[in-house]
Write an enzyme that holds these catalytic residues in place. Structure first.
Site, PDB file in Angstrom:
ATOM      1  N   CYS A  43     -15.611  -2.769  -2.408  1.00  0.00           N
ATOM      2  CA  CYS A  43     -14.999  -1.708  -3.216  1.00  0.00           C
ATOM      3  C   CYS A  43     -15.994  -1.039  -4.159  1.00  0.00           C
ATOM      4  CB  CYS A  43     -13.831  -2.274  -4.008  1.00  0.00           C
ATOM      5  SG  CYS A  43     -12.916  -3.574  -3.177  1.00  0.00           S
ATOM      6  N   ASP A  75      -8.549  -7.878  -4.656  1.00  0.00           N
ATOM      7  CA  ASP A  75      -7.323  -8.567  -4.263  1.00  0.00           C
ATOM      8  C   ASP A  75      -7.372  -9.051  -2.819  1.00  0.00           C
ATOM      9  OD1 ASP A  75      -6.446  -7.966  -6.741  1.00  0.00           O
ATOM     10  OD2 ASP A  75      -5.228  -6.265  -6.143  1.00  0.00           O
ATOM     11  N   CYS A 116     -12.600  -0.413  -7.644  1.00  0.00           N
ATOM     12  CA  CYS A 116     -11.512  -1.309  -7.265  1.00  0.00           C
ATOM     13  C   CYS A 116     -10.392  -1.305  -8.317  1.00  0.00           C
ATOM     14  CB  CYS A 116     -12.073  -2.718  -7.079  1.00  0.00           C
ATOM     15  SG  CYS A 116     -10.903  -3.839  -6.287  1.00  0.00           S
ATOM     16  N   ASP A 117      -9.194  -1.632  -7.852  1.00  0.00           N
ATOM     17  CA  ASP A 117      -7.940  -1.405  -8.580  1.00  0.00           C
ATOM     18  C   ASP A 117      -8.008  -1.509 -10.107  1.00  0.00           C
ATOM     19  OD1 ASP A 117      -7.417  -1.724  -5.898  1.00  0.00           O
ATOM     20  OD2 ASP A 117      -5.628  -2.936  -6.184  1.00  0.00           O
ATOM     21  N   LYS A 118      -8.302  -2.700 -10.604  1.00  0.00           N
ATOM     22  CA  LYS A 118      -8.183  -2.947 -12.042  1.00  0.00           C
ATOM     23  C   LYS A 118      -9.295  -2.286 -12.838  1.00  0.00           C
ATOM     24  CE  LYS A 118      -6.578  -5.677 -10.110  1.00  0.00           C
ATOM     25  NZ  LYS A 118      -5.776  -5.542  -8.879  1.00  0.00           N
ATOM     26  N   CYS A 188     -10.186   0.658  -0.955  1.00  0.00           N
ATOM     27  CA  CYS A 188      -9.229   0.650   0.155  1.00  0.00           C
ATOM     28  C   CYS A 188      -8.808   2.090   0.467  1.00  0.00           C
ATOM     29  CB  CYS A 188      -8.034  -0.228  -0.193  1.00  0.00           C
ATOM     30  SG  CYS A 188      -8.510  -1.961  -0.353  1.00  0.00           S
ATOM     31  N   GLU A 439       0.154 -10.313  -6.560  1.00  0.00           N
ATOM     32  CA  GLU A 439       0.717  -9.321  -5.651  1.00  0.00           C
ATOM     33  C   GLU A 439       1.339 -10.074  -4.487  1.00  0.00           C
ATOM     34  OE1 GLU A 439      -2.523  -6.752  -4.632  1.00  0.00           O
ATOM     35  OE2 GLU A 439      -2.305  -5.619  -6.496  1.00  0.00           O
ATOM     36  N   SER A 465       0.957  -5.177  -3.917  1.00  0.00           N
ATOM     37  CA  SER A 465      -0.251  -4.455  -3.552  1.00  0.00           C
ATOM     38  C   SER A 465       0.124  -3.018  -3.245  1.00  0.00           C
ATOM     39  CB  SER A 465      -0.850  -5.105  -2.314  1.00  0.00           C
ATOM     40  OG  SER A 465      -1.678  -4.195  -1.648  1.00  0.00           O
TER      41      SER A 465
END
Ligand code: FES
Length: 549
Positions: A43, A75, A116-118, A188, A439, A465
């Site tokens: 990521c 994740d 990445c997400d966070k 992603c 998740e 997710s």
């Protein structure tokens, strides 16, 4: 007074000389470059290169760049491990890290490179706390993989697990898909959590429209990073601080972007957290209100259609989304963007590819309403999030199948104990209960793969997710760990989900619930140590964004 000219800061000068800096360097404005690079996942794999390009841009504009980086957690790599509990916790650690570096070094300006997400909400939270001129650079999506003649993403991987379980795919096919689904660096590849939050950064005004859309491996990314470095110096000259950019109108536009692009339910947590850090009032219901009114106008997986983030970039990117939303009167224009443009400028400069099918006119949207809804009711008095995926409203009444952990539920699914109509309740997975609000992808992927995605519902105080779909409700608050009503549910209790009425109710008489409440004891669990212990003590409800500050 600069370090070069302050007689008492000779010790600091000596450390900077040790780094090869000159007196002249020390008189320049210092721009901290926070990257969220780790070598543990694809990521954020391009962040070091991007940081070097940002630094070039800072230098070219007369500043002194200073790079540092934080942790990050993927994740997908942690999902089947105890590490999954760390994912949401990492948001707080990243925010605190950037804040601490900013406070320690008193940077004049900052660039935060996120992916990445966070990492995206974390950086925005830190910038809101530090309130120095700052620019966010989203490091870019992964390209989709190709398998059996079609584009595939990590979503296909998770659903393939369920297909293997019912014999539609064998192990060698699953392994072959794994080798093709993720072709290189980047986040992603569709509108899952990372790209949702990348768009949020754009619409909040902190990331320049047009830079985040560029995929991680596209050659254009390097020039965009250099430009972002220059922008940080321009933002410093204009004193473009987050407190001037993060306004209620900007927050509204960010919520609109989540709805219009079919974004991830995790955005609810992160928007609440960002609002809190920025000192802006935001109730969870306000997010649901916007999602009811705004249609999905991008055909992105998983909610809008079949396209990936790279398709959106080729079609015209988030700038084109701005144009469509402005045409529909869905954005508030009185906002400040970090690059000095107006939303009207962004819309006018959008380069729409002729014939593109990814971004629609709001009058002919992909889906008539946003991808998520906020529900309340006797099972979630403080609210919860329904992942609607732009689908039609539905009413689901069914018997509860209760599990006190994600793992227990997975075992039941694998033993074929879940039947159509069931309302699966997975509890003690909330922010404090998990801890870390796992998740439920190890549940939703196999459910969809087994063909149960539309016939069972899942209710949890955990979260989902960005690739999860089906009739799923998360972030139930108060959580079971704190004795919320979800802790009182028993197998067979009727539960009703009514998306049109925005309600989630447990059909058990209040007197019976009172009896259960009086008898309830928090289940024993292994004693956590270290960061998990600190997190449990500090974390707030999901309806407050699960913040720790
Ligand atoms: Fe990092 Fe999806 S797991 S972006």
């Amino acid at each position: 007074m600069s370090i070069a000219d302050d007689p008492d800061r000779a010790p600091a000068r000596s450390h900077l000389y040790a780094m090869g800096l000159s007196d002249e360097d020390m008189r320049r404005p210092v721009v901290g470059i926070a990257s969220t690079w780790t070598g543990t996942m694809p990521c954020n794999l391009n962040h070091r290169e991007l940081a070097a390009h940002v630094a070039d841009g800072v230098r070219a504009a007369g500043g002194l760049p200073m790079e540092f980086n934080t942790i990050a957690v993927s994740d997908n790599l942690t999902m089947h491990t105890p590490g999954m509990r760390t994912s949401l916790i990492s948001r707080e650690v990243i925010a605190d890290s950037i804040e601490l570096m900013g406070r320690a070094h008193s940077f004049d300006a900052l660039v935060a490179i996120v992916g990445c997400d966070k990492t995206v909400p974390a950086a925005i939270m830190a910038l809101a706390r530090l309130d120095v001129p700052a620019v966010v650079l989203y490091s870019g999506s992964m390209l989709p993989g190709r398998w059996r003649g079609r584009d595939v993403t990590i979503q296909d991987m998770w659903e393939a697990l369920g297909e293997r379980a019912v014999g539609r795919l064998d192990q060698s096919e699953l392994d072959d898909l794994a080798r093709h689904a993720c072709p290189g660096a980047g986040t992603c590849a569709a509108q899952y959590t990372a790209n949702t939050m990348g768009s949020v950064a754009d619409f909040l005004g902190l990331a320049p429209f047009g830079t985040g859309d560029i995929p991680a491996v596209a050659p254009e990314k390097d020039a965009a990073a250099r430009r972002v470095g220059q922008m940080a110096m321009e933002a410093l000259a204009r004193d473009a601080r987050p407190s001037r950019i993060l306004t209620e109108d900007a927050l509204h536009n960010a919520i609109v972007s989540v709805a219009a692009m079919g974004g991830s339910t995790n955005a609810v947590l992160h928007l609440l957290a960002i609002a809190r850090e920025a000192g802006l009032p935001l109730a969870i219901d306000a997010i649901g209100e916007v999602c009811r009114q705004v249609p999905i106008i991008t055909g992105l997986k998983p909610s809008g259609g079949p396209y990936t983030a790279a398709d959106l970039w080729r079609a015209g990117g988030t700038s084109l989304v701005v144009r469509r939303l402005l045409e529909a009167g869905l954005l508030r224009e009185n906002v400040t963007l970090v690059d000095g443009r107006t939303l009207a400028d962004v819309a006018a400069q959008a380069e729409e590819r002729p014939g593109q099918k990814v971004v629609a006119d709001a009058r002919q949207p992909f889906k008539a309403r946003g991808a998520l809804a906020i529900l309340r009711g006797s099972l979630a008095p403080d609210g919860c999030v329904l992942k609607l995926g732009g689908k039609d409203d539905f009413r689901h009444e069914g018997p509860a199948r209760v599990f006190d952990s994600e793992d227990a539920c997975i075992a039941a699914i694998e033993a074929d104990l879940i039947v159509p109509g069931d309302v699966i309740v997975v509890r003690y997975e909330g922010p404090a209960g998990g801890p870390g609000m796992r998740e439920m992808l190890s549940i939703t992927g196999p459910l969809v793969g087994r063909g149960l995605g539309a016939s069972v519902a899942l209710v949890t105080d955990g979260r989902f997710s960005g690739v999860s779909h089906g009739r799923v409700i998360g972030h139930v608050a108060p959580e079971a760990y704190h004795g919320g009503p979800i802790a009182l549910v028993r197998d067979g209790d009727p539960i009703v989900i009514d998306s049109a009425a925005a309600t989630l109710d447990l059909l058990v008489p209040e007197a019976e619930l009172e009896r259960r409440r009086a008898a309830w004891r928090r289940p024993e669990r292994e004693v956590e140590r270290g960061v998990l212990t600190k997190y449990v003590a500090a974390v707030r409800s999901a309806s407050d964004g699960a913040v720790t500050a």
